[in-house]
Design an enzyme around this catalytic site. Structure first.
Site, short mmCIF file in Angstrom:
data_model
loop_
_atom_site.label_atom_id
_atom_site.label_comp_id
_atom_site.label_asym_id
_atom_site.label_seq_id
_atom_site.Cartn_x
_atom_site.Cartn_y
_atom_site.Cartn_z
N ASP A 32 -7.78 5.42 -2.35
CA ASP A 32 -7.07 3.75 -1.41
C ASP A 32 -6.65 2.90 -2.08
OD1 ASP A 32 -7.55 2.10 0.39
OD2 ASP A 32 -9.67 2.16 0.80
N HIS A 60 -5.93 0.30 -1.15
CA HIS A 60 -5.92 -1.62 -0.85
C HIS A 60 -7.34 -2.44 -1.85
CE1 HIS A 60 -4.62 0.97 2.41
NE2 HIS A 60 -3.91 -0.16 2.85
N CYS A 116 0.98 -1.38 -0.90
CA CYS A 116 0.24 -0.28 0.64
C CYS A 116 0.51 1.29 0.57
CB CYS A 116 -0.52 -0.08 0.95
SG CYS A 116 -0.06 0.10 2.91
#
Length: 352
Positions: A262, A264, A89
């Site tokens: 994001d 993820h 990440c």
């Protein structure tokens, strides 16, 4: 049972969780009309448009390059990793910092995804970040460069390591290194003489990365106002931060809610092709707005700025002096002390 431990089950849970987050985010944002800052751009009516095609804010947000977890890419040799799920990440957040700095440089801050002019350049920039070993800013390249800093492939990066690795990656890619330099601050201070040296007296543009730590376990509330203020700087390219061991790419704010992209979200890596069509690039665009309250942020992060020339940097310094609060996050100084060398590192990596 065996099924619960399988990869497919793991992916299923990730996808289910992602869908729930997106639904919650859409519901939460329906009534938002607060003024919003997004990478130096001000939107007085916030996210008010139900139809995203009519919203300047959504168009700007959708024009930022979004890079996420991928699976089924070629192994990152000499390891067997074919996915960065669970460890990549911060690497992906770093990619987004750099990718959007390159958008500023090659396309301009005002370029939008609906402008067909320079669209081929936009696709070329994304190509530099695709998940292939030979690409200059791929997950393969970044993970491999991390080994210079004792980070094994598959190991999570902190803010300082990703900053140094991005610097190395640009230096190894002549098409960028000939026109753009990266300077990494090591003690939360910007030194003007170092900037001149790195840019060869402003013959090159500059990406400035500031790895910082603003607290022990939590972000110190004393820094809230100044941190939010950086999203107002025209030179802001975002922040690689987030929660402990869970990096996000922070790009703006609605009061105390920080807007982010994001990394993820798990997606299939694009296959090798002679030529990619426009649909292939859709996975690098995010149409969902997500926020995190500033009080939930980890104190470790990397703040990024882009300067096209010396005048741009001077404007930044002036804005900094006019807007800094009682507890400034970084300082600007004329000369770097002699005791600081290239390898000096005072940024501790997160321990939790």
């Amino acid at each position: 049972n065996k099924y619960r431990k399988s990869v497919s089950y793991y992916y299923y849970n990730i996808i289910t969780w992602t869908s729930e987050v997106i639904i919650q985010a859409k519901e939460k944002l329906k009534s938002r009309t607060n003024p919003v800052w997004l990478l130096g751009q001000y939107y007085p009516n916030g996210m008010e448009k139900a139809n995203q095609l009519e919203s300047s804010f959504f168009l700007d947000h959708n024009s930022r390059i979004w890079i996420t977890y991928r699976y089924s890419f070629e192994p990152i040799l000499p390891s067997n990793y074919t996915s960065d799920l669970g460890w990549g990440c911060m690497l992906r957040s770093g990619q987004m910092l750099l990718a959007n700095a390159l958008i500023y440089h090659f396309l301009g801050r005002d370029w939008r995804i609906n402008i067909r002019e320079k669209y081929e350049t936009y696709k070329k920039l994304i190509g530099w970040f695709m998940d292939f070993p030979e690409k200059p800013f791929s997950i393969h390249k970044i993970a491999t460069l991390g080994q210079k800093y004792d980070k094994a492939i598959g190991e999570w990066f902190g803010p300082n390591i990703i900053s140094q690795v991005l610097k190395n990656a640009v230096e190894e890619f002549p098409e960028c290194n000939n026109i753009i330099s990266i300077c990494v601050s090591v003690d939360q201070t910007i030194y003007k003489d170092e900037i001149l040296k790195v840019t060869n007296n402003w013959k090159k543009a500059l990406v400035l990365l500031l790895p910082i730590r603003l607290g022990i376990k939590n972000l110190n509330p004393l820094y809230y106002d100044d941190l939010k203020k950086y999203f107002q700087f025209p030179q802001c390219i975002g922040i690689g931060g987030g929660k402990p061991k869970s990096s996000l790419y922070l790009i703006g704010n609605d009061e105390n809610d920080i807007i982010y992209l994001d990394p993820h979200i798990i997606k299939t890596a694009l296959p090798r092709k002679v030529e990619y069509n426009d649909d292939d690039y859709l996975s690098y665009r995010c149409s969902t707005i997500q926020t995190i309250n500033i009080s939930s942020l980890d104190p470790s992060m990397t703040i990024g700025f882009y300067f096209s020339n010396e005048g741009d940097f001077n404007d930044f310094c002036k804005f900094y002096e006019e807007s800094k609060g009682q507890y400034p996050i970084f300082a600007i100084s004329d000369k770097k002390p002699e005791y600081l060398d290239e390898d000096f590192d005072v940024i501790s990596e997160p321990t939790n």
